[in-house]
Design a protein around this motif. Structure first.
Motif, PDB file in Angstrom:
ATOM      1  N   LEU A 152      -3.066  -1.553  -2.990  1.00 28.27           N
ATOM      2  CA  LEU A 152      -3.600  -2.347  -1.873  1.00 28.27           C
ATOM      3  C   LEU A 152      -3.172  -1.755  -0.541  1.00 28.27           C
ATOM      4  O   LEU A 152      -3.978  -1.559   0.375  1.00 28.27           O
ATOM      5  CB  LEU A 152      -3.085  -3.779  -2.011  1.00 28.27           C
ATOM      6  N   VAL A 153      -1.858  -1.436  -0.444  1.00 33.47           N
ATOM      7  CA  VAL A 153      -1.333  -0.870   0.805  1.00 33.47           C
ATOM      8  C   VAL A 153      -1.992   0.478   1.074  1.00 33.47           C
ATOM      9  O   VAL A 153      -2.380   0.791   2.208  1.00 33.47           O
ATOM     10  CB  VAL A 153       0.209  -0.747   0.729  1.00 33.47           C
ATOM     11  N   TYR A 156      -5.445   0.018   2.340  1.00 33.40           N
ATOM     12  CA  TYR A 156      -5.419  -0.460   3.717  1.00 33.40           C
ATOM     13  C   TYR A 156      -5.137   0.698   4.679  1.00 33.40           C
ATOM     14  O   TYR A 156      -5.755   0.813   5.735  1.00 33.40           O
ATOM     15  CB  TYR A 156      -4.348  -1.534   3.867  1.00 33.40           C
ATOM     16  N   HIS A 157      -4.233   1.584   4.243  1.00 36.96           N
ATOM     17  CA  HIS A 157      -3.888   2.731   5.074  1.00 36.96           C
ATOM     18  C   HIS A 157      -5.096   3.644   5.262  1.00 36.96           C
ATOM     19  O   HIS A 157      -5.398   4.088   6.376  1.00 36.96           O
ATOM     20  CB  HIS A 157      -2.736   3.500   4.417  1.00 36.96           C
ATOM     21  N   ARG A 160      -7.834   2.215   7.607  1.00 35.99           N
ATOM     22  CA  ARG A 160      -7.410   1.853   8.955  1.00 35.99           C
ATOM     23  C   ARG A 160      -8.278   2.547  10.002  1.00 35.99           C
ATOM     24  O   ARG A 160      -8.707   3.691   9.813  1.00 35.99           O
ATOM     25  CB  ARG A 160      -5.949   2.260   9.130  1.00 35.99           C
TER      26      ARG A 160
END
Lengths: 168, 317
Positions: A152-153, A156-157, A160
């Motif tokens: 997930l992270v 998201y990165h 961005r």
């Protein structure tokens, strides 16, 4: 009950073959949804209604929807079907069929040696599934959740916006 | 007699659901008219009740046209998916003791599975129509329904924790003392929002927003195929309403009146609420819709689940 299992298995096999041979990506995905639904039915017949429901909710209802969504976004037209047709020639699937054929022969030998007993079904209730998930397998659940969090992270990165990146 | 009972149940529920959906078209038009200070359909039959019959005759005799640029098999499949999934969901709804098609011990999950499959109908309709408005509608609905499904299941988890079962009959029986809308008020609110988005009713009807997308995913549909989407939407309203009643308002429980009447009365209240929402609320922007789901509703449901789980663990009620 056994004939229901074989019927569902036959549908699953047929749909899977159709997934591979369809040239139109959306049609292939729809056959894949059908294959997943028949797999859910097989789980149900084997006495695992909870897993069957999750198979439909997660795989057929969420992951495949995302696949269809992405293909809709790309909006690939008839030219992709032509491209698929060019790729889908003998030289592409010669090797794959050879490997799959070895597995098939193995399966036939295994079935001839000892045919497994017909379905001996004991139903596993949602209660039992959750007890074992959060009892002996708690560590596995936690590890999987950490893995998902990392994904997930990462997503998201990658997603961005460019201008929000801090200046060096 | 007892051998016939399952068949009576199956066809009774099927007939009841379809009749309700057809009547809802009339109910909605009349109620909207009341709230907008006009009459609504009142010419055909007493109170305009036969308007539905006239509409059905008209829609059946219309030309059922498939555009030449459409993907034909998928175009035909799409409206069938919405009808099938919604009607299948009605199978697990317990209308009253003894009335209801099947009592799964995974009834709630079955409902969630069917509602997640119904996304395909709108998406495939949007894609196969091969027109840009339909495609935009299909993509909007896919994003919307995926986001709202995430907390739709979670919003019901509090009820499952309190009832200790996925079986809808057990959940109704667990509400003998107190209906779950009191301890699970947050769950009710979030599920109502998710239900609105799943049936893509106003104010969450962005997939078919008439003013910008010209009916969105079904703008290429005509005749009875369009009718299927239309009836499917009303079936969805009836389904979500009866599900809210089952999960939060004690299902068939209630004093004096027979159980089935209680169920019908409670469901009608929520159907009317759905229509009132349409009459009174404007449509949000699409990014507002998505932000609302992920930034307001999802944290709320998670909070509700944590608090419910903690309280049940601590006091064990």
């Amino acid at each position: 009950m056994v004939w229901l299992f074989y019927l569902a298995a036959a549908v699953a096999l047929f749909c899977t073959v159709m997934v591979i041979t369809r040239l139109n990506a959306v049609h292939a995905l729809l056959y894949m949804v059908m294959a997943l639904l028949s797999l859910a039915l097989i789980f149900f017949l084997l006495g695992a209604p909870f897993i069957a429901a999750l198979e439909v909710i997660v795989y057929a209802g969420a992951i495949m929807v995302l696949f269809v969504f992405v293909i809709m976004m790309l909006n690939i037209g008839p030219q992709s079907v032509d491209q698929e047709r060019r790729w889908f020639n003998l030289s592409t699937w010669r090797g794959l069929v050879f490997i799959a054929g070895i597995l098939l022969i193995e399966l036939i030998i295994a079935l001839r040696l000892g045919f497994p007993e017909p379905l001996d079904v004991t139903e596993v209730t949602p209660h039992q599934v959750s007890l074992s998930l959060f009892g002996p397998y708690l560590l596995g659940v936690e590890l999987a959740s950490m893995l998902l969090l990392a994904g997930l992270v990462g997503a998201y990165h990658l997603g961005r916006r460019e201008q929000e990146r801090p200046k060096k | 007699m007892s051998a016939w009972l399952p068949w009576l149940n199956i066809f009774g529920v099927l007939f009841g659901a379809l009749t309700t959906a057809a009547m809802l078209i009339w109910v909605e038009r009349r109620l909207l008219a009341v709230w907008q200070d006009r009459y609504g359909p009142n010419r055909v039959g007493p109170f305009g009740l036969l308007q539905v019959v006239a509409d059905v005759i008209k829609i059946f005799t219309k030309e059922d046209w498939i555009p030449p640029f459409a993907d034909k098999p998928v175009f035909i499949l799409a409206p069938a998916v919405v009808m099938t999934t919604v009607l299948m969901s009605f199978a697990v709804i317990p209308f009253a003791p003894g009335i209801g098609v099947v009592d799964f011990n995974i009834g709630l999950l079955f409902f969630l599975a069917m509602s997640s499959l119904s996304v395909y109908s709108v998406m495939l309709a949007g894609w196969s129509s091969n027109s840009k408005y339909s495609l935009l509608g299909g993509m909007r609905s896919a994003a919307q329904m995926l986001s709202y499904e995430v907390f739709m299941g979670l919003s019901l988890a509090g009820v499952v924790v309190m009832a200790g079962s996925f079986s809808l009959r057990d959940i109704v029986e667990a509400q003998r003392n107190v209906w779950f809308f009191i301890p699970q008020f947050l769950g009710l609110v979030t599920f109502l929002m998710a239900g609105l988005a799943e049936t893509h009713r106003l104010p969450f009807d962005l997939p078919e927003a008439e003013s910008e997308l010209i009916a969105g995913y079904h703008s290429e549909y005509s005749g009875m195929k369009f009718g299927m989407f239309f009836v499917g939407e009303y079936l969805g309203i009836a389904l979500i309403s009866s599900f809210i009643v089952t999960m939060f308002f004690g299902g068939w429980l209630g004093p004096f009146l027979p159980p089935f009447v209680w169920f019908g009365l409670k469901t009608s209240v929520f159907v009317a609420l759905f229509i009132l929402l349409r009459a009174s609320l404007p449509r949000p922007r699409f990014d507002q819709l998505m932000a609302f789901a992920w930034k307001a509703m999802l944290p709320l449901t998670l909070l509700n689940l944590v608090v419910t789980g903690g309280l049940v663990l601590a006091f064990g009620f």
